[in-house]
Design an enzyme around this catalytic site. Structure first.
Site, mmCIF file in Angstrom:
data_model
loop_
_atom_site.group_PDB
_atom_site.id
_atom_site.type_symbol
_atom_site.label_atom_id
_atom_site.label_comp_id
_atom_site.label_asym_id
_atom_site.label_seq_id
_atom_site.Cartn_x
_atom_site.Cartn_y
_atom_site.Cartn_z
ATOM 1 N N ARG A 56 53.785 12.049 73.101
ATOM 2 C CA ARG A 56 52.344 11.828 73.136
ATOM 3 C C ARG A 56 52.017 10.365 73.413
ATOM 4 N NH1 ARG A 56 50.154 16.140 68.528
ATOM 5 N NH2 ARG A 56 50.236 17.883 69.972
ATOM 6 N N TYR A 59 47.923 18.076 78.835
ATOM 7 C CA TYR A 59 49.233 18.484 78.297
ATOM 8 C C TYR A 59 49.679 17.668 77.070
ATOM 9 C CZ TYR A 59 51.557 15.224 81.761
ATOM 10 O OH TYR A 59 51.980 14.176 82.517
ATOM 11 N N GLU A 60 50.704 18.163 76.444
ATOM 12 C CA GLU A 60 51.189 17.605 75.158
ATOM 13 C C GLU A 60 50.108 17.658 74.083
ATOM 14 O OE1 GLU A 60 54.203 17.044 74.697
ATOM 15 O OE2 GLU A 60 55.039 16.623 76.669
ATOM 16 N N GLY A 61 49.304 18.697 74.137
ATOM 17 C CA GLY A 61 48.202 18.805 73.182
ATOM 18 C C GLY A 61 46.951 18.230 73.810
#
Lengths: 600, 777
Positions: free
Chosen positions: A297, A441-443
């Site tokens: 992140r 992406y990645e949350g």
């Protein structure tokens, strides 16, 4: 046109000068004792050269050509294989990895600056080594000794690549729903069966082997996120001597056609009785995955910063040479048929905005990187704990703030170009398309904001916030105490925004205890507020240093003068957004949630 | 204590039998200020014929938690033996028999007492199982008139229940005298019980424990699972069932069982629970009798500092296993708990489905009404809810239906209730359902005033999120804290300030009182830590200042203010009391300025108030230094009184402050105290201090440095002590310069803010929040 000269001076400033007095001082620890500032500067220069000369030329062409799937094999765009070879041989893949596995053991402070350059010049390319790095992080923390011995050296060196396979067609954010199955075998391995989508770098021709980290469910696992385990599944099963052996039951069933990031293969993967090994404990897969996710992140935030920087530079180049109209105060270049558009306040506004976003994010990213190093190598357990708290708080901020600002900057860049930005020829619309995914992406950034407000804020009576809030409070107190007249206005501006943030923090925490929707409705605005204050903190620190340097007049005075002006622009024109956030949050969740669902 | 009420003529008490119960009862009698004669047998071949009783007192003095409330109380116990001193029962107005549970021994003693005691002197037995009818067999009419059963619970100082059984011949006036004394002097709530085996609490309690143990074994639960399901969700103390048995003693189980099974009527459901318990027998034989022994169902391994638990399936100890969390609904809602799937619901229903009907069956048999049964279980077994309050949570109708569906008998009172609750609120009054199916008011003992009842009957005069002001009648207002754990915060300060003109206009006096477990343990540390974490220094400073101003406003209000604490009154909770004109404290009041323990100093005026109390204390030598030194000692070492009596010895209470033994009578007593001050009331003068300044600080610092060298004080203790000493000695002053109260407040605030900003204080607070224990940094 895509223009990029690595901002090495500003990088050296954040690396060596800006945080010289910061509590997160692991850069001075034994782990990095053999490295000198000069060495770091040399590394940055080499990285700049590689980015500018090898990666940048492939950015637009890679976007145009994209990846292709032929006979079940993904082909990367022309030039990527060669570029990857150079990248790997230059040791860039292993820059910050543990020397135990063949890494070079450089601090994250340097590594993240190198990542920024890679992402500025070729975001798609940067994903391939980035994912490998994420996979090794999880493997290093949770894998068995055997697995690590077998895979870590080759993955760290970049000889083999890695992926993380989480998403399935029906579950992205809510991983509790996932269906991929793992059946234990007598030899201690598992058979993995299921389908995954949106797998970045799921297959490609850059490396001999691709090592997938796959989330799957054991037959007797509890429902939901507490029943997920993590498995290592190689594309080719390695032989005992480490060479690539027989093909495993992993296939690419398709590649996605995307808005941007076209040179990065986003694959649909199918696992059919694929052989795999468990990483960590059964049913604890999500926490193992989050080890990787958390470092990723921060890296995604850095991706945003990278795009932001190249968008800024590309816009400046165009604004200098594009001649249109005359300055509002009279012609600036009477020798030319028209003035370059850089004379216009609104164009200035755009350029300055991109500039402060990039410089502010670079400084905040550097601060977070120092904490990343310190949580591992800090001298005392207390210091390591504080660094861990700080990383926990700043991870969602770095991810969401940097990528939101990057998207904004990419769009401003297109705006600077006008119609020429909207057509492909100049290559700047690619920034908009590439940057867009980093918010997702990645949350998603909404999930980051919820993570901040729901988990990071309230945990342990707000302990995660202490290093950040105390640092800002102390700086404001120091500056007010110094009675520095030159920076009095900036100090007051930061104090005001910080006060609003403190008040909002208490309000959000109090309301959230009674009503989850209050926290949810405040989350995104809150994250932005905190991010703005963090940037304000770094700009005030920078301005303090710059003021002293300008007085010394040491030959680099232009850099520091520019820094003072950039900081002023931030305090004058950007930081007031914090007040808007304060007012928005204060109004509560009422009007956000009031409309009946069927009235939409 | 109880000084406003005529209590009859119990001026001296004799306790015969100096076992755990007898000695504990004697201590509680002494705690009330009443002299007590404690007698036991003469041991064989003893040189000191009073050795048994003396030994018992010596043991009392070493017991923790302490049976005596003060050293003075201990001196009120006179020891002797029943061979040489039994004739001295003639001096006593109440004789409590607490000898071994053997009918022949008791009867033999009564034979002698009958000759020696004065007619009209009450004799009561503390038996827990033997019916009254048997005890008075062979006694004359006078003895029968003077006799009753007074069943105390262990430990007698702390357990608020007393079950009282009157015989057919018992003189009602005599029984009333005993009950009044037990109520007002011993602080007990009287539960009238009928003359049946085990009376109320032990009868239900023993059955409950037997059912719960059997079910855990039969259903294959771990003891942790059993305690999780059978503990908090049912309102049972967090020890749960097995933890409770460890607390009362594993060896007590077979004793109670033996005694009950020899006296209970045929067909009592209790007999169905009896079965061989080889595991328990072996535990007792091996010395695993619970916390008093080597451990019980749970043990604590001192070497590894781990808690271990007994595996019921094989009798081996193993590390504790934390059970999975209960489903959310089951944790909160009793109906959801008994219908939860799997072992949770099965176990919960096995317990409640048996114990609640058993309790219901006892209405009319062991007690007259449901209130007595609920009170007995709440006060005798520390259940949060009585059996009938639990039935109301399930629904009487739903419970009866499930019993009927399972082919089990439905107790008459359940059938009578139908779908109606056992308790309801009618016209602001709490009512219970009697055996005939009529609702009757729950009647409090005469003179009892509970805020709970006031609140049910009406609305507050004013309130905010953390405090409320109530009209408790006769021109007296009561300030109640209402926040979580009665924490003090800005809202409390705000309400105090707003309440003062209202009280002035509409009332004569104010009582600061509440009915929480603890009066207040001060500011909410968690919230304070949150404020610290976000560096909200100015907010913290404002809170300190608001508290100082509110408490001073209370102190100088134009009407009498009486503080009425019970339980813990720590930190800010102590400081607000120090600002009252007078205090009427429950006997179980634990007061102290404990801020230094978490690296802070008192910040709400506690330093000045403590100094003022000590300076004016008649026991204090003259000159500025003794009071400063004493205040420093009390505050720097965070001393907490272990009773109201001790709080008086420590000067937290002033000589004229009152102590109430019965928790239920605290508000009424405080109200009387406040009203007594109304006529001619004037607010106190502002004190002016003469403080020693620098010179005394040097002395104190030297002493603390010494403690530090000896390892008694930690490095940071020394820093905090220094800040405290600066306040208490008056900062930059000299003995000739007067220091005003306001100046002290400024010093105190500065010291508080310096401490709260210190990372070492933050570490202490955080550690306290995380572990509940002080950090010694």
């Amino acid at each position: 046109m895509q223009v990029y000269n690595a901002p090495l001076r500003d990088m050296r400033f954040v690396l060596h000068e800006l945080f010289a007095d910061d509590q997160f001082d692991a850069g001075n620890s034994a782990a990095f004792a053999e490295f000198t500032p000069d060495l770091y500067d040399a590394v940055l220069e080499e990285a700049a050269r590689m980015s500018q000369e090898v990666l940048l030329p492939l950015n637009a062409s890679g976007d145009l050509e994209g990846c292709t799937l032929e006979n079940g094999v993904v082909r990367t765009p022309s030039g990527f294989r060669e570029a990857y070879r150079l990248f790997r041989e230059g040791g860039w893949a292993a820059l910050a990895s543990d020397p135990q596995w063949g890494g070079q053991g450089l601090p994250e402070t340097v590594n993240k600056l190198v990542e920024e350059m890679t992402c500025s010049t070729n975001l798609s390319f940067g994903l391939y080594p980035g994912l490998t790095h994420g996979a090794t992080t999880a493997l290093e923390s949770h894998g068995s000794e055997d697995l690590k011995q077998a895979y870590m050296p080759k993955m760290v060196s970049g000889e083999w690549a890695g992926t993380m396979c989480l998403t399935e067609s029906h579950c992205g954010t809510d991983l509790g729903l996932l269906r991929t199955r793992a059946d234990p075998q007598e030899d201690g391995s598992y058979r993995i069966t299921g389908s995954k989508i949106f797998i970045s770098a799921g297959d490609h021709d850059l490396t001999d082997n691709v090592i997938h980290l796959v989330l799957a469910r054991l037959a007797d696992a509890p429902k939901g996120v507490k029943g997920i385990s993590l498995f290592l599944v190689p594309k080719f099963l390695p032989n005992d001597d480490g060479s690539v052996g027989p093909r495993n039951g992993v296939q690419v069933s398709g590649i996605e056609h995307k808005m941007g990031l076209k040179a990065s293969a986003t694959c649909q993967m199918s696992f059919d009785d694929a052989k795999g090994w468990i990483v960590g404990e059964p049913n604890k897969g999500l926490s193992a995955m989050f080890t990787m996710m958390n470092t990723e992140r921060v890296s995604v935030g850095i991706q945003g910063l990278g795009v932001n920087e190249i968008a800024y530079q590309s816009a400046v180049a165009y604004a200098r040479e594009r001649l249109q109209g005359r300055a509002l105060t009279g012609p600036k270049r009477p020798d030319l048929p028209a003035d370059p558009i850089i004379v216009h306040p609104d164009v200035r506004r755009m350029l300055m905005t991109m500039r402060v976003y990039a410089e502010g994010c670079r400084a905040v990213g550097q601060w977070a990187s120092r904490a990343l190093d310190t949580q591992k190598h800090g001298e005392t357990p207390e210091l390591r704990a504080r660094a861990t708290d700080f990383v926990a708080l700043m991870t969602p901020v770095v991810k969401a703030l940097f990528t939101d600002l990057a998207s904004e900057a990419a769009n401003i860049c297109v705006q600077t170009y006008g119609g020429h930005g909207y057509i492909r020829e100049h290559g700047v619309e690619q920034f908009v398309r590439d940057a867009r995914i980093t918010q997702i992406y990645e949350g998603t950034n909404g999930v980051q904001a919820l993570d901040l407000v729901g988990r990071k804020l309230a945990a342990n009576m707000g302990r995660n916030m202490r290093p950040f809030f105390h640092a800002v409070s102390n700086l404001c107190e120091d500056m007010a105490g110094e009675g520095d007249k030159a920076l009095a206005a900036q100090t007051a501006a930061l104090q005001q925004a910080f006060g609003a943030l403190q008040l909002t923090t208490a309000t959000v925490a109090r309301r959230a205890m009674k009503d989850g929707n209050e926290a949810g409705a405040a989350a995104t605005d809150y994250l932005r507020m905190l991010g703005l204050v963090a940037m304000g903190y770094t700009f005030l620190k920078a301005a303090r240093i710059a003021t002293a340097k300008v007085a010394e007049d040491d030959g680099e005075v232009d850099f520091y003068r520019a820094k003072l002006i950039t900081a002023s622009f931030f305090f004058d024109r950007i930081l007031p957004q914090a007040t808007a956030g304060f007012l928005a949050i204060k109004s509560g969740a009422g009007s956000t949630m009031a409309l009946a669902e069927d009235a939409f | 204590m109880g000084d406003t009420i005529e209590t009859g003529a119990i001026r001296k008490v004799c306790v015969i039998g100096a076992g755990v119960m007898g000695a504990g009862i004697a201590a509680q009698v002494a705690n009330s200020g009443t002299p007590v004669l404690l007698l036991d047998i003469v041991p064989d071949g003893a040189t000191d014929r009073d050795a048994v009783a003396k030994g018992a007192v010596a043991k009392l003095l070493k017991t923790d938690p302490a049976p005596f409330m003060s050293k003075r109380a201990a001196k009120l116990v006179e020891t002797g033996n029943i061979e040489d001193h039994l004739d001295r029962v003639g001096e006593c107005d109440w004789i409590i028999e607490a000898v071994v549970e053997r009918l022949d021994v008791k009867q033999a003693l009564y034979t002698r007492l009958e000759e020696l005691k004065r007619p009209g002197t009450a004799v009561s037995s503390n038996t827990s199982t033997i019916p009254l009818g048997k005890l008075v067999e062979g006694r004359g009419d006078q003895f029968r008139r003077d006799f009753l059963i007074t069943h105390f619970f262990n430990p007698p100082r702390y357990m608020r229940l007393i079950e009282i059984v009157r015989g057919e011949a018992t003189d009602p006036a005599l029984a009333q005298r005993v009950e009044d004394f037990a109520d007002r002097f011993l602080g007990k709530r009287i539960v009238p019980a009928k003359d049946t085996p085990g009376f109320i609490a032990n009868r239900i309690g023993t059955y409950w424990l037997a059912v719960a143990i059997n079910a855990a074994m039969d259903q294959g639960l771990t003891i942790e699972e059993a305690d999780q399901i059978g503990g908090r969700p049912m309102g049972v103390p967090k020890t749960g069932i097995f933890g409770l048995i460890d607390l009362v003693g594993v060896d007590l189980m077979p004793l109670l069982s033996k005694s009950l099974s020899s006296t209970l009527p045929q067909g009592d459901p209790y007999f169905d629970t009896l079965r061989p318990m080889p595991l328990v027998d072996r535990m007792i034989a091996d010395g695993y009798t619970g916390r008093k022994g080597k451990g019980g169902f749970y043990t604590f391994d001192k070497a590894t500092r781990t808690k271990r638990a007994l595996d019921l399936s094989n009798g081996q100890y193993r590390d504790t296993i934390k059970p999975a969390s209960l489903p959310r609904a089951a944790d909160k809602d009793l109906a959801a708990l008994v219908s939860a799937p799997g072992k949770v619901g099965a176990y919960a229903w096995e317990i409640l489905g048996k114990v609640l009907p058993y309790a219901a069956m006892l209405v009319g048999e062991a007690a007259d009404d449901v209130v007595a049964i609920d009170d007995a279980m709440k006060l005798g077994y520390n259940w949060k809810f009585g059996p009938f309050e639990l039935i109301d949570k399930l629904g009487a109708g739903a419970l009866a239906k499930r019993l009927a569906d399972e082919g089990r008998p439905v107790p008459p009172i359940l059938a009578t209730a139908g779908d109606r609750p056992f308790y309801r609120i009618e016209g602001g009054r709490r009512q219970y359902l009697d055996a005939s199916g009529e609702y009757r008011d729950v009647v409090r003992a005469q003179g009892v005033l509970l805020l709970e009842d006031v609140k049910r009957a009406g609305e507050p005069v004013m309130r905010n999120g953390s405090a409320a002001l109530w009209d408790v009648g006769d021109g007296v207002a009561t300030l109640e804290f209402t926040g979580k754990m009665n924490a003090l915060d800005e809202d409390v300060a705000r309400l105090i300030v707003q309440a003062i003109p209202v009280v002035k206009a509409r009332f004569k006096a104010l009582v600061v009182y509440n009915e929480g477990t603890n009066f207040s343990v001060g500011a909410n540390l968690g919230l304070a830590m949150f404020a610290v974490n976000i560096a909200a220094w100015s907010e913290i400073d404002k809170l300190v200042s608001a508290g100082q101003q509110a408490f001073k406003a209370l102190k100088y209000a134009p009407f009498p203010v009486v503080g009425a604490p019970a339980g813990m009154a720590l930190g800010g909770g102590c400081e607000i009391l120090l600002h009252a004109d007078a205090i009427q404290a429950h006997a179980e009041t634990y007061m102290g300025l404990v801020e230094c323990g978490v690296g802070l100093v008192p910040g709400w005026g506690g330093n000045g108030e403590m100094l003022d109390r000590l300076v004016k204390s008649p026991a204090m030598p003259k000159g500025p230094m003794p009071a400063v030194a004493k205040a420093f000692e009390l505050i720097s070492t965070a001393q907490v009184s272990k009773s109201a009596a001790q709080a008086k010895e420590m000067s937290f209470l002033r000589p004229a402050d009152g102590i109430t033994m019965n928790r239920d009578r605290l508000l009424a007593d405080a109200k009387q105290k406040a009203l007594a001050m109304v006529d001619g009331y004037t607010a106190p003068e502002k004190p002016v201090f003469r403080l020693p300044g620098e010179s005394a600080r040097v002395g104190i610092a030297g002493a603390v440095a010494d403690y530090r060298k000896k390892g008694i004080a930690t490095p940071y203790d020394e820093v905090v002590s220094g800040r405290l000493a600066n306040v208490l000695t008056g900062g930059d002053t000299d003995i000739v310069d007067p220091v005003t109260e306001d100046q002290l407040l400024v010093l105190e605030r500065k010291a508080f803010m310096a401490s709260v900003k210190d990372a070492r204080t933050q570490a202490r607070v955080e550690h306290m929040l995380d572990t509940g224990k002080p950090l010694r940094n």
